[in-house]
Design an enzyme around this catalytic site. Structure first.
Site, PDB file in Angstrom:
ATOM      1  CG  ASP A 178       2.458   0.686  -1.457  1.00  0.00           C
ATOM      2  OD1 ASP A 178       1.910  -0.411  -1.246  1.00  0.00           O
ATOM      3  OD2 ASP A 178       2.356   1.303  -2.533  1.00  0.00           O
ATOM      4  CD  GLU A 262       3.645  -3.418  -0.995  1.00  0.00           C
ATOM      5  OE1 GLU A 262       2.805  -3.651  -1.864  1.00  0.00           O
ATOM      6  OE2 GLU A 262       4.606  -2.675  -1.159  1.00  0.00           O
ATOM      7  CB  CYS A 315     -10.164   2.607   6.146  1.00  0.00           C
ATOM      8  SG  CYS A 315     -10.085   4.262   6.880  1.00  0.00           S
ATOM      9  CB  CYS A 318     -12.205   3.499  10.680  1.00  0.00           C
ATOM     10  SG  CYS A 318     -12.782   2.898   9.072  1.00  0.00           S
ATOM     11  CB  CYS A 335     -13.009   5.348   4.585  1.00  0.00           C
ATOM     12  SG  CYS A 335     -13.617   4.043   5.674  1.00  0.00           S
ATOM     13  CB  CYS A 338     -14.190   6.676   9.202  1.00  0.00           C
ATOM     14  SG  CYS A 338     -12.694   6.644   8.183  1.00  0.00           S
ATOM     15  CG  ASP A 345       0.381   4.052  -4.342  1.00  0.00           C
ATOM     16  OD1 ASP A 345      -0.257   2.976  -4.409  1.00  0.00           O
ATOM     17  OD2 ASP A 345       0.796   4.655  -5.348  1.00  0.00           O
TER      18      ASP A 345
HETATM   19 ZN    ZN Z   1     -12.277   4.460   7.504  1.00  0.00          ZN
END
Ligand code: ZN
Length: 357
Positions: A178, A262, A315, A318, A335, A338, A345
């Site tokens: 990234d 990206e 995330c 998850c 998150c 989760c 980053d």
């Molecule tokens: Zn998550």
């Protein structure tokens, strides 16, 4: 595979004259052909298929110029048209300006018409040979040679060769990358690649020099001197940046079998200083180009994320999408699904890694 080697060359006075004549002729034929195409289209609605040879009777001095240099301008012009028709955003072909202070022409090797021997470069139509500094050996057959002059008056020869490149042994690791402005790149391993310190320093100096230039009276000697200083620093930054990008891309390619990055054209960035942003964008484009051709050379797999891939918002644990992270100021987040805490980053890099594993 094709590979370019760029060397500094040191033409003497007579050779400088030869080169500037060729630069001038290349620019002239490009502009003349473009002008005629535009006029022809205005009058007839048809595309004019013109060639440099057609201009030699009206402009006999063109006969003294390397005809391959002229033929390559025809190809450049065709390419500019093709790019325009393919993607209108590219813009209509533009005239080559004298004021841009960057000159170049390309010639081709035809059975030894371009060669390097004993530190001397041979090019068509020039009887003497130009001193060349071969800082790394050139392997493979020479295809073409592009000679350029920078705004600060340095000359370079970029030699395109057909070279056999051996793929690297397979690596076991994969990585997501990234890129950013402050930190050059964040990796899915949690590591950071910082921008070199000189970049910040040079940027600050560049801003100062540009401000200084804008204060000088137009056409004055001082303005000329100030412009030269800006151009020198630009060149220095470019060289240092390319060196950094080369080293960084080589390490990443050597250590990883698959790499995910990206689509940088859609990269959204915090409002940063304009110059830093501009420099970063140039760096990313070059970085991607280097990763692309090096992965080709060495048998690596490079995957570019689709432009709608929300690498920052997902995330990486998850897969939950958290639109709040769209806000670029969010550097850390937890998150809601989760409960894992993320560095913005590193999480994005991990998502880019998912594209390749
Ligand atoms: Zn998550």
């Amino acid at each position: 595979m094709l590979r370019a080697y760029k060397y500094r060359i040191y033409p003497n006075k007579e050779q400088v004259l030869f080169l500037s004549n060729t630069f001038g002729a290349a620019r002239f034929i490009y502009n003349k052909m473009l002008y005629d195409k535009i006029e022809h289209y205005k009058q007839t609605g048809q595309t004019l298929n013109n060639t440099p040879a057609q201009y030699k009777s009206d402009f006999p001095w063109l006969k003294e110029v390397d005809s391959l240099a002229l033929a390559n301008e025809q190809l450049n012009l065709q390419k500019a048209y093709k790019n325009f028709f393919r993607d209108k955003k590219v813009g209509f072909p533009k005239y080559k300006s004298k004021k841009k202070n960057y000159f170049s022409f390309t010639t081709n090797n035809q059975k030894g018409t371009v060669s390097i021997e004993d530190g001397l470069l041979k090019v068509p139509k020039l009887k003497s040979r130009i001193k060349i500094k071969v800082h790394r050996p050139l392997l493979g057959d020479i295809r073409s040679c592009t000679i350029s002059k920078t705004p600060t008056g340095k000359y370079y020869a970029s030699i395109l060769v057909n070279e056999e490149i051996m793929p690297l042994p397979k690596a076991s690791d994969s990585i997501g990358i990234d890129v950013g402005i402050k930190t050059f790149a964040t990796l899915s391993t949690g590591e950071f690649i910082d921008n070199p310190k000189w970049l910040r320093k040079s940027e600050k100096r560049l801003i100062r020099l540009q401000r200084n230039l804008s204060r000088k009276q137009k056409g004055s000697k001082n303005r000329y001197k100030a412009r030269l200083k800006v151009a020198r620093l630009h060149e220095k930054i470019k060289n240092q940046r390319n060196d950094f990008l080369h080293k960084t891309s080589t390490i990443l390619i050597r250590e990883n079998q698959a790499l995910g990055i990206e689509d940088l054209r859609v990269k959204n960035m915090l409002k940063n200083h304009k110059l830093a942003k501009a420099i970063s964008e140039v760096s990313w484009a070059e970085f991607r180009r280097l990763l692309e051709y090096k992965s080709n050379w060495y048998g690596r797999q490079l995957t570019v994320a689709p432009s709608n891939y929300a690498s920052s918002q997902l995330c990486s644990d998850c897969g939950h999408k958290n639109p709040l992270v769209k806000n670029l100021k969010v550097r850390q987040w937890i998150c809601p699904n989760c409960g894992v805490s993320h560095d913005r980053d590193v999480n994005a890099a991990k998502n880019l890694l998912k594209l390749v594993t």
